[in-house]
Design a protein around this motif. Structure first.
Motif, PDB file in Angstrom:
ATOM      1  N   ARG A   1       0.845  -1.194   0.000  1.00  0.00           N
ATOM      2  CA  ARG A   1       0.000   0.000   0.000  1.00  0.00           C
ATOM      3  C   ARG A   1       0.880   1.243   0.000  1.00  0.00           C
ATOM      4  NH1 ARG A   1      -4.921   1.938   3.914  1.00  0.00           N
ATOM      5  NH2 ARG A   1      -5.424   3.708   2.584  1.00  0.00           N
ATOM      6  N   GLN A   2       1.930   1.151   0.793  1.00  0.00           N
ATOM      7  CA  GLN A   2       2.855   2.273   0.875  1.00  0.00           C
ATOM      8  C   GLN A   2       3.485   2.554  -0.482  1.00  0.00           C
ATOM      9  OE1 GLN A   2       5.285   1.614   4.281  1.00  0.00           O
ATOM     10  NE2 GLN A   2       6.415   3.529   4.058  1.00  0.00           N
ATOM     11  N   GLN A   3       3.744   1.478  -1.196  1.00  0.00           N
ATOM     12  CA  GLN A   3       4.352   1.620  -2.516  1.00  0.00           C
ATOM     13  C   GLN A   3       3.404   2.375  -3.451  1.00  0.00           C
ATOM     14  OE1 GLN A   3       5.436  -2.128  -4.397  1.00  0.00           O
ATOM     15  NE2 GLN A   3       7.539  -1.401  -4.542  1.00  0.00           N
TER      16      GLN A   3
ATOM     17  N   GLU B   1       2.662  13.383  -8.187  1.00  0.00           N
ATOM     18  CA  GLU B   1       2.113  14.711  -7.910  1.00  0.00           C
ATOM     19  C   GLU B   1       3.218  15.747  -7.721  1.00  0.00           C
ATOM     20  OE1 GLU B   1      -1.959  13.156  -5.701  1.00  0.00           O
ATOM     21  OE2 GLU B   1      -0.484  14.333  -4.584  1.00  0.00           O
ATOM     22  N   LEU B   2       4.256  15.362  -7.010  1.00  0.00           N
ATOM     23  CA  LEU B   2       5.344  16.313  -6.788  1.00  0.00           C
ATOM     24  C   LEU B   2       6.043  16.653  -8.102  1.00  0.00           C
ATOM     25  CD1 LEU B   2       6.929  15.173  -3.412  1.00  0.00           C
ATOM     26  CD2 LEU B   2       5.660  17.258  -3.911  1.00  0.00           C
TER      27      LEU B   2
ATOM     28  N   ASP C   1       1.024   4.484  -2.487  1.00  0.00           N
ATOM     29  CA  ASP C   1       0.989   5.870  -2.009  1.00  0.00           C
ATOM     30  C   ASP C   1       2.193   6.640  -2.538  1.00  0.00           C
ATOM     31  OD1 ASP C   1      -1.330   5.728  -0.543  1.00  0.00           O
ATOM     32  OD2 ASP C   1      -0.340   5.235   1.340  1.00  0.00           O
ATOM     33  N   LEU C   2       3.318   5.988  -2.474  1.00  0.00           N
ATOM     34  CA  LEU C   2       4.553   6.628  -2.905  1.00  0.00           C
ATOM     35  C   LEU C   2       4.496   7.013  -4.366  1.00  0.00           C
ATOM     36  CD1 LEU C   2       7.734   4.912  -1.498  1.00  0.00           C
ATOM     37  CD2 LEU C   2       7.252   7.334  -1.732  1.00  0.00           C
ATOM     38  N   ALA C   3       4.042   6.097  -5.164  1.00  0.00           N
ATOM     39  CA  ALA C   3       3.979   6.358  -6.601  1.00  0.00           C
ATOM     40  C   ALA C   3       3.094   7.570  -6.868  1.00  0.00           C
ATOM     41  CB  ALA C   3       3.456   5.120  -7.322  1.00  0.00           C
ATOM     42  N   THR C   4       1.955   7.613  -6.225  1.00  0.00           N
ATOM     43  CA  THR C   4       1.039   8.738  -6.401  1.00  0.00           C
ATOM     44  C   THR C   4       1.681  10.042  -5.976  1.00  0.00           C
ATOM     45  OG1 THR C   4      -0.811   7.275  -5.900  1.00  0.00           O
ATOM     46  CG2 THR C   4      -1.221   9.642  -5.761  1.00  0.00           C
ATOM     47  N   THR C   5       2.288  10.026  -4.807  1.00  0.00           N
ATOM     48  CA  THR C   5       2.879  11.250  -4.266  1.00  0.00           C
ATOM     49  C   THR C   5       4.024  11.750  -5.136  1.00  0.00           C
ATOM     50  OG1 THR C   5       2.283  10.519  -2.059  1.00  0.00           O
ATOM     51  CG2 THR C   5       3.923  12.274  -2.220  1.00  0.00           C
ATOM     52  N   ILE C   6       4.864  10.829  -5.576  1.00  0.00           N
ATOM     53  CA  ILE C   6       5.982  11.228  -6.425  1.00  0.00           C
ATOM     54  C   ILE C   6       5.469  11.832  -7.728  1.00  0.00           C
ATOM     55  CG2 ILE C   6       7.854  10.301  -7.848  1.00  0.00           C
ATOM     56  CD1 ILE C   6       8.594   8.474  -5.531  1.00  0.00           C
TER      57      ILE C   6
END
Lengths: 130, 130
Positions: B104-106, B115-116, B108-113
């Motif tokens: 799940r964290q992975q 977006e940034l 989340d990370l993909a999404t956040t990266i």
DNA sequence: TACCAAGTTGACGTATAGGTAAACTTGACG
DNA sequence: CGTCAAGTTTACCTATACGTCAACTTGGTA
């Protein structure tokens, strides 16, 4: 209240959001006290709009990624700064910093997941020999 | 002391590891007090072997991923349990739990990266129009 | 009107992860 | 022999992120 209703609604009570995201109302008030969200007030009662709801989602995602609320506040400001104007260079610097950390985290994650899968494989083999 | 020497060495002082990993000796003692590492003693002085050093790396990686020391202790036990024997089913359950969270964290990370990177693009465009 | 459910603030408590300081021991060196 | 660096323990302090409780207000319902 079903999903469609939730999606259409524009105003939420603190309990609605608490329930939807599986957190306590106290936590939401705490986030407000830290300036992460700024719900409107009707008298003393907080009224949340979809924007607040969206921010709450970003907050929770940040927490899942291990960021402190302070980190998250800065992170949220990146979104705000963007629509406003801000000191673009400073904004970029912060984005780069955050990206660097996240990319390292991504590498760590890949390694850890691979190791856990290997452990699982070894354990499974022991259960079903041959 | 160069890299090759470090790689060949078998015994480390607390200061060696603290320096190598960029943490304080106090932190290392704290991890020991929590049972995450168990260095040998020569008199009162702690002596670390490569095994302890490897564990320290796992601990720090776990921390970068946002796990608590308690989580990490359990995580380390997965490695131990494996080489020992343990209740394999229980082990598997823990591995699955941890994998689920990491996956799940992975995401989340993909999404956040993503977006940034988008925010960075928008900010960059503003600096170099056209 | 009496009362319950839900909301609010403020004070205080708790767990985690160390940092800091004091006081002491020990081995190496000039 | 004196002392300096590095190590040790114990005790206390700090920041973060809420949970819990008390005491109070308010809006709707029987």
């Amino acid at each position: 209240m079903n999903r469609i209703e939730t999606e259409h609604r524009d105003l939420f009570a603190i309990a609605d959001l608490a329930k939807e995201f599986g957190i306590t109302a106290r936590a939401i008030r705490f986030y407000e006290s830290k300036g992460l969200i700024t719900p409107e007030r009707v008298g003393a009662t907080r009224v949340f709009r979809r924007r607040d709801r969206a921010r709450l989602m970003l907050i929770l995602r940040g927490k899942r990624l291990g960021f402190s609320l302070k980190d998250i506040a800065e992170y949220l400001s990146l979104y705000d700064a963007q629509s406003q104007h801000a000191q673009v260079n400073l904004l970029l610097a912060k984005v780069e910093t955050r990206l660097a950390r996240l990319e390292r985290q991504q590498a760590d994650l890949a390694t850890t997941i691979a190791e856990l899968r290997e452990i699982r494989r070894l354990a499974t083999d022991r259960l079903e020999p041959r």
